[in-house]
Design a protein around this motif. Structure first.
Motif, PDB file in Angstrom:
ATOM      1  N   LYS A  14       0.875  -1.179   0.000  1.00  0.00           N
ATOM      2  CA  LYS A  14       0.000   0.000   0.000  1.00  0.00           C
ATOM      3  C   LYS A  14       0.908   1.223   0.000  1.00  0.00           C
ATOM      4  O   LYS A  14       1.870   1.295   0.772  1.00  0.00           O
ATOM      5  N   ILE A  15       0.594   2.187  -0.863  1.00  0.00           N
ATOM      6  CA  ILE A  15       1.421   3.380  -0.979  1.00  0.00           C
ATOM      7  C   ILE A  15       0.546   4.632  -0.862  1.00  0.00           C
ATOM      8  O   ILE A  15       0.125   5.194  -1.863  1.00  0.00           O
ATOM      9  N   PRO A  16       0.261   5.071   0.358  1.00  0.00           N
ATOM     10  CA  PRO A  16      -0.475   6.323   0.497  1.00  0.00           C
ATOM     11  C   PRO A  16       0.454   7.518   0.254  1.00  0.00           C
ATOM     12  O   PRO A  16       1.604   7.523   0.683  1.00  0.00           O
ATOM     13  N   TYR A  17      -0.043   8.487  -0.466  1.00  0.00           N
ATOM     14  CA  TYR A  17       0.664   9.737  -0.729  1.00  0.00           C
ATOM     15  C   TYR A  17      -0.115  10.801   0.021  1.00  0.00           C
ATOM     16  O   TYR A  17      -1.274  11.075  -0.304  1.00  0.00           O
ATOM     17  N   VAL A  18       0.493  11.371   1.057  1.00  0.00           N
ATOM     18  CA  VAL A  18      -0.263  12.208   1.983  1.00  0.00           C
ATOM     19  C   VAL A  18       0.293  13.622   2.067  1.00  0.00           C
ATOM     20  O   VAL A  18       1.436  13.882   1.714  1.00  0.00           O
ATOM     21  N   GLN A  19      -0.557  14.508   2.564  1.00  0.00           N
ATOM     22  CA  GLN A  19      -0.149  15.889   2.788  1.00  0.00           C
ATOM     23  C   GLN A  19       0.823  15.922   3.963  1.00  0.00           C
ATOM     24  O   GLN A  19       0.633  15.251   4.969  1.00  0.00           O
ATOM     25  N   ASN A  20       1.868  16.704   3.818  1.00  0.00           N
ATOM     26  CA  ASN A  20       2.901  16.780   4.842  1.00  0.00           C
ATOM     27  C   ASN A  20       2.475  17.707   5.983  1.00  0.00           C
ATOM     28  O   ASN A  20       1.776  18.691   5.764  1.00  0.00           O
ATOM     29  N   PHE A  21       2.903  17.357   7.182  1.00  0.00           N
ATOM     30  CA  PHE A  21       2.751  18.270   8.308  1.00  0.00           C
ATOM     31  C   PHE A  21       3.850  19.315   8.200  1.00  0.00           C
ATOM     32  O   PHE A  21       5.022  18.968   8.085  1.00  0.00           O
ATOM     33  N   LYS A  22       3.505  20.586   8.266  1.00  0.00           N
ATOM     34  CA  LYS A  22       4.489  21.643   8.046  1.00  0.00           C
ATOM     35  C   LYS A  22       5.636  21.607   9.046  1.00  0.00           C
ATOM     36  O   LYS A  22       6.751  21.975   8.732  1.00  0.00           O
ATOM     37  N   ILE A  23       5.380  21.162  10.267  1.00  0.00           N
ATOM     38  CA  ILE A  23       6.436  21.160  11.276  1.00  0.00           C
ATOM     39  C   ILE A  23       7.212  19.844  11.335  1.00  0.00           C
ATOM     40  O   ILE A  23       8.178  19.734  12.076  1.00  0.00           O
ATOM     41  N   ALA A  24       6.810  18.865  10.560  1.00  0.00           N
ATOM     42  CA  ALA A  24       7.479  17.563  10.573  1.00  0.00           C
ATOM     43  C   ALA A  24       8.370  17.430   9.338  1.00  0.00           C
ATOM     44  O   ALA A  24       7.902  17.606   8.220  1.00  0.00           O
ATOM     45  N   ILE A  39       4.299   1.822   2.382  1.00  0.00           N
ATOM     46  CA  ILE A  39       5.273   2.883   2.138  1.00  0.00           C
ATOM     47  C   ILE A  39       4.467   4.169   2.049  1.00  0.00           C
ATOM     48  O   ILE A  39       3.655   4.339   1.136  1.00  0.00           O
ATOM     49  N   GLN A  40       4.678   5.049   3.008  1.00  0.00           N
ATOM     50  CA  GLN A  40       3.941   6.308   3.031  1.00  0.00           C
ATOM     51  C   GLN A  40       4.868   7.419   2.563  1.00  0.00           C
ATOM     52  O   GLN A  40       5.967   7.582   3.080  1.00  0.00           O
ATOM     53  N   LEU A  41       4.446   8.153   1.544  1.00  0.00           N
ATOM     54  CA  LEU A  41       5.225   9.251   0.986  1.00  0.00           C
ATOM     55  C   LEU A  41       4.484  10.552   1.211  1.00  0.00           C
ATOM     56  O   LEU A  41       3.264  10.608   1.101  1.00  0.00           O
ATOM     57  N   HIS A  42       5.235  11.607   1.490  1.00  0.00           N
ATOM     58  CA  HIS A  42       4.645  12.911   1.781  1.00  0.00           C
ATOM     59  C   HIS A  42       4.860  13.864   0.610  1.00  0.00           C
ATOM     60  O   HIS A  42       5.778  13.690  -0.177  1.00  0.00           O
ATOM     61  N   ASP A  43       4.039  14.878   0.529  1.00  0.00           N
ATOM     62  CA  ASP A  43       4.031  15.773  -0.635  1.00  0.00           C
ATOM     63  C   ASP A  43       5.029  16.926  -0.536  1.00  0.00           C
ATOM     64  O   ASP A  43       4.874  17.929  -1.191  1.00  0.00           O
ATOM     65  N   ARG A  44       6.085  16.777   0.222  1.00  0.00           N
ATOM     66  CA  ARG A  44       7.027  17.881   0.397  1.00  0.00           C
ATOM     67  C   ARG A  44       8.149  17.878  -0.642  1.00  0.00           C
ATOM     68  O   ARG A  44       9.060  18.675  -0.568  1.00  0.00           O
TER      69      ARG A  44
END
Length: 113
Positions: A14-24, A39-44
């Motif tokens: 499963k590969i979720p592409y998620v919005q990033n937390f600005k402070i993380a 595998i979780q990928l962030h949009d940064r």
């Protein structure tokens, strides 16, 4: 869900592409949840090479390392294993080279290799 074939083994990742937390400062993470690799990928990402490097890095943790570990790219946590992280970086570098994506200076700064 994506299926990857590795040495005769099919992985239903499963590969979720998620919005990033600005402070993380997280770019990606890998973990297992009930026998399902995630595998979780962030949009940064500003660079597609950094995206693919992170993907291959996290994929290596799924393929090569135990199901009990949780790996979070760019975040230090107490049980971080430098040998596993270095191995994941080397795996990602090989995948990048095989895909024709070079390790330029900008990506080297991102990766710290």
């Amino acid at each position: 869900m994506e299926n990857f074939r590795v040495s005769g083994l099919t992985l239903g990742i499963k590969i979720p592409y998620v919005q990033n937390f600005k402070i993380a400062p997280i770019h990606g993470m890998s973990r297992w949840y009930r026998h399902i690799p995630i595998i979780q990928l962030h949009d940064r990402f500003e660079d597609r090479k950094a995206f693919w490097f992170t993907f291959f890095h996290e994929l290596s943790h799924i393929i090569l390392h135990g199901k009990k570990d949780i790996f979070i790219k760019n975040v230090y946590h107490g049980n971080k294993n430098p040998q596993k992280e270095e191995g994941a970086d080397l795996f990602a570098q090989k995948c990048m080279a095989d895909a024709g994506l070079d390790m330029d200076d900008e990506l080297r700064k991102f990766v710290n290799v």
